[in-house]
Write an enzyme that holds these catalytic residues in place. Sequence first.
Site, mmCIF file in Angstrom:
data_model
loop_
_atom_site.group_PDB
_atom_site.id
_atom_site.type_symbol
_atom_site.label_atom_id
_atom_site.label_comp_id
_atom_site.label_asym_id
_atom_site.label_seq_id
_atom_site.Cartn_x
_atom_site.Cartn_y
_atom_site.Cartn_z
ATOM 1 N N HIS A 18 0.853 -1.193 0.000
ATOM 2 C CA HIS A 18 0.000 0.000 0.000
ATOM 3 C C HIS A 18 0.889 1.244 0.000
ATOM 4 C CE1 HIS A 18 -4.048 1.868 1.312
ATOM 5 N NE2 HIS A 18 -3.221 2.866 1.079
ATOM 6 N N HIS A 20 1.116 4.894 -2.185
ATOM 7 C CA HIS A 20 0.675 5.842 -3.221
ATOM 8 C C HIS A 20 1.910 6.557 -3.756
ATOM 9 C CE1 HIS A 20 -3.610 5.550 -2.045
ATOM 10 N NE2 HIS A 20 -3.149 5.448 -0.812
ATOM 11 N N HIS A 68 1.219 17.377 -6.265
ATOM 12 C CA HIS A 68 0.771 17.253 -7.668
ATOM 13 C C HIS A 68 1.218 18.454 -8.512
ATOM 14 C CE1 HIS A 68 -2.583 14.129 -6.664
ATOM 15 N NE2 HIS A 68 -1.403 13.574 -6.842
ATOM 16 N N SER A 100 -1.062 4.540 -8.231
ATOM 17 C CA SER A 100 -1.102 5.967 -8.550
ATOM 18 C C SER A 100 -2.300 6.291 -9.435
ATOM 19 C CB SER A 100 0.195 6.388 -9.251
ATOM 20 O OG SER A 100 0.302 7.790 -9.261
ATOM 21 N N THR A 101 -2.802 7.505 -9.278
ATOM 22 C CA THR A 101 -3.955 7.972 -10.040
ATOM 23 C C THR A 101 -3.472 8.641 -11.319
ATOM 24 O OG1 THR A 101 -4.645 8.717 -7.830
ATOM 25 C CG2 THR A 101 -6.152 9.160 -9.660
ATOM 26 N N PRO A 102 -3.785 8.083 -12.494
ATOM 27 C CA PRO A 102 -3.352 8.717 -13.745
ATOM 28 C C PRO A 102 -3.926 10.128 -13.835
ATOM 29 C CG PRO A 102 -4.280 6.526 -14.159
ATOM 30 C CD PRO A 102 -4.550 6.855 -12.726
ATOM 31 N N HIS A 202 -9.891 1.174 -0.521
ATOM 32 C CA HIS A 202 -9.898 1.864 0.771
ATOM 33 C C HIS A 202 -11.308 1.717 1.335
ATOM 34 C CE1 HIS A 202 -6.177 3.567 -0.610
ATOM 35 N NE2 HIS A 202 -6.055 4.364 0.436
ATOM 36 N N GLU A 205 -12.125 4.176 6.108
ATOM 37 C CA GLU A 205 -10.948 4.907 6.600
ATOM 38 C C GLU A 205 -11.403 5.968 7.593
ATOM 39 O OE1 GLU A 205 -8.625 6.688 3.447
ATOM 40 O OE2 GLU A 205 -7.037 7.314 4.823
ATOM 41 N N ASP A 287 1.682 3.549 3.214
ATOM 42 C CA ASP A 287 0.687 4.480 2.672
ATOM 43 C C ASP A 287 1.379 5.591 1.865
ATOM 44 O OD1 ASP A 287 -1.867 5.243 2.184
ATOM 45 O OD2 ASP A 287 -2.274 6.126 4.134
HETATM 46 C C1 6MZ Z 1 -7.066 7.864 0.688
HETATM 47 C C2 6MZ Z 1 -5.086 8.472 -0.281
HETATM 48 C C3 6MZ Z 1 -4.439 8.461 0.974
HETATM 49 O O1 6MZ Z 1 -2.271 8.721 -6.745
HETATM 50 O O2 6MZ Z 1 -1.168 10.933 -7.046
HETATM 51 N N1 6MZ Z 1 -4.165 8.819 -1.197
HETATM 52 N N2 6MZ Z 1 -6.380 8.158 -0.413
HETATM 53 N N3 6MZ Z 1 -6.532 7.851 1.922
HETATM 54 C C4 6MZ Z 1 -5.225 8.173 2.114
HETATM 55 N N4 6MZ Z 1 -4.771 8.216 3.398
HETATM 56 C C5 6MZ Z 1 -3.854 9.187 3.896
HETATM 57 N N5 6MZ Z 1 -3.144 8.765 0.791
HETATM 58 C C6 6MZ Z 1 -2.986 8.965 -0.549
HETATM 59 O O3 6MZ Z 1 -0.895 9.679 -4.879
HETATM 60 C C7 6MZ Z 1 -1.607 10.607 -4.096
HETATM 61 C C8 6MZ Z 1 -3.068 10.231 -4.051
HETATM 62 O O4 6MZ Z 1 -3.247 8.985 -3.349
HETATM 63 C C9 6MZ Z 1 -4.467 8.980 -2.631
HETATM 64 C C10 6MZ Z 1 -5.145 10.323 -2.907
HETATM 65 O O5 6MZ Z 1 -6.027 10.190 -3.997
HETATM 66 C C11 6MZ Z 1 -3.954 11.207 -3.282
HETATM 67 O O6 6MZ Z 1 -4.318 12.313 -4.079
HETATM 68 P P1 6MZ Z 1 -1.053 9.545 -6.475
HETATM 69 O O7 6MZ Z 1 0.216 8.866 -6.890
#
Ligand code: 6MZ
Length: 348
Positions: A18, A20, A68, A100-102, A202, A205, A287
């Site tokens: 997990h 991001h 971002h 990651s979110t495109p 998720h 949360e 995370d």
């Molecule tokens: C929910 C989270 C998160 O996708 O741009 N993100 N979503 N809960 C969390 N807990 C803290 N932490 C990160 O990485 C950033 C994005 O990941 C998600 C959110 O959509 C955040 O904008 P990417 O690589």
Amino acid sequence: MENETDVFYRELPKVELHAHLNGSVSYQTIEKLIKRKPHLNIEHGMTAIDKGQRRTLDECFQVFKVIHQLVDTEEDILMVATDVIKEFAADGVKYLELRSTPREEKNTGMTKKSYVETVIKAIQQCKNEGVDIDVRFLVAIDRRNGTEVALETVKLAEEFMLSSDGLVVGLDLSGDPTVGHGKDLLPALQRAKNCGLKLSLHLSEVKSQLEESDLLLNLPPDRIGHGTFLHPEVGGSQSLVDKVLKNSIPLELCLTSNVKGQTVARYSEHHFKYWYERGHPSVICTDDKGVFSTDLSQEYQLAASTFGLSHEAVWKLSQQAIDCIFAPEAVKQQLKQKWTDVKPHVFK
Ligand code: 6MZ
């Protein structure tokens, strides 16, 4: 606890499920990005939550917006992804699922497709350089963006699942949990599941998402991110717990993230305890290692010191995470062999 991590935890082979991408950007990489874009006037304090600090979850999401801004070209994505992969490898992570979110950035010409292509390029480059880590990718849906974008994202993920030589293995549902509703995303998630993408969602949360969690658990997902408020002791319900147990759905648990984001009051109250005591598959994860100023070794050490786990129990925890990965069985076998090979060294 952000002081020295014991050598045992550094040398422990680990699985990270997990992470991001844009939340995992280190201080050093942020430094390079700030130099690339001085006109943005972004400082370090705006991109990470330091020692002893806490923010509301809402403030955490403001931090992602700042990052971002710094990461808005294919060149940035390539650097960020390559650095993040190498940092996880240096921390003893042997298998990593990045998510990651495109994003499309009209100003720089980056498209959602080129975004995913660039992450894949970074993974391949690290592989070619011989970095000792197996990396896979989960395409993320930001729940804020609703039904249409979710469907578009699933199509993109499907396309790359078929063309990326096994690197794209699944889909993540994330984003600010207080925005949007899971029911709007069900058609997209169902489609993803039908086409063979693994699902990590998720869930709960934040409090009071019983109805949404129930709906999404019926899919069922292949893994759950956080699941902080699923169990009855914190306002969840036994029926939700039963669904998780019945399908044996692993949980991805991120201690520091939850404490710094204030969804969990203190480490000792983390829901790791609830699930771990029941023998449920619980995987320690970071995370957003950059935003929350941590790494996976520290998270394992924190879990051990908070819940009194022996080195043998910690070993088992990291080994059992292998069964929760989305890559195929053959990869699990390779990883298990790796764990067996390094065990004498780690326990020397
Ligand atoms: C929910 C989270 C998160 O996708 O741009 N993100 N979503 N809960 C969390 N807990 C803290 N932490 C990160 O990485 C950033 C994005 O990941 C998600 C959110 O959509 C955040 O904008 P990417 O690589």
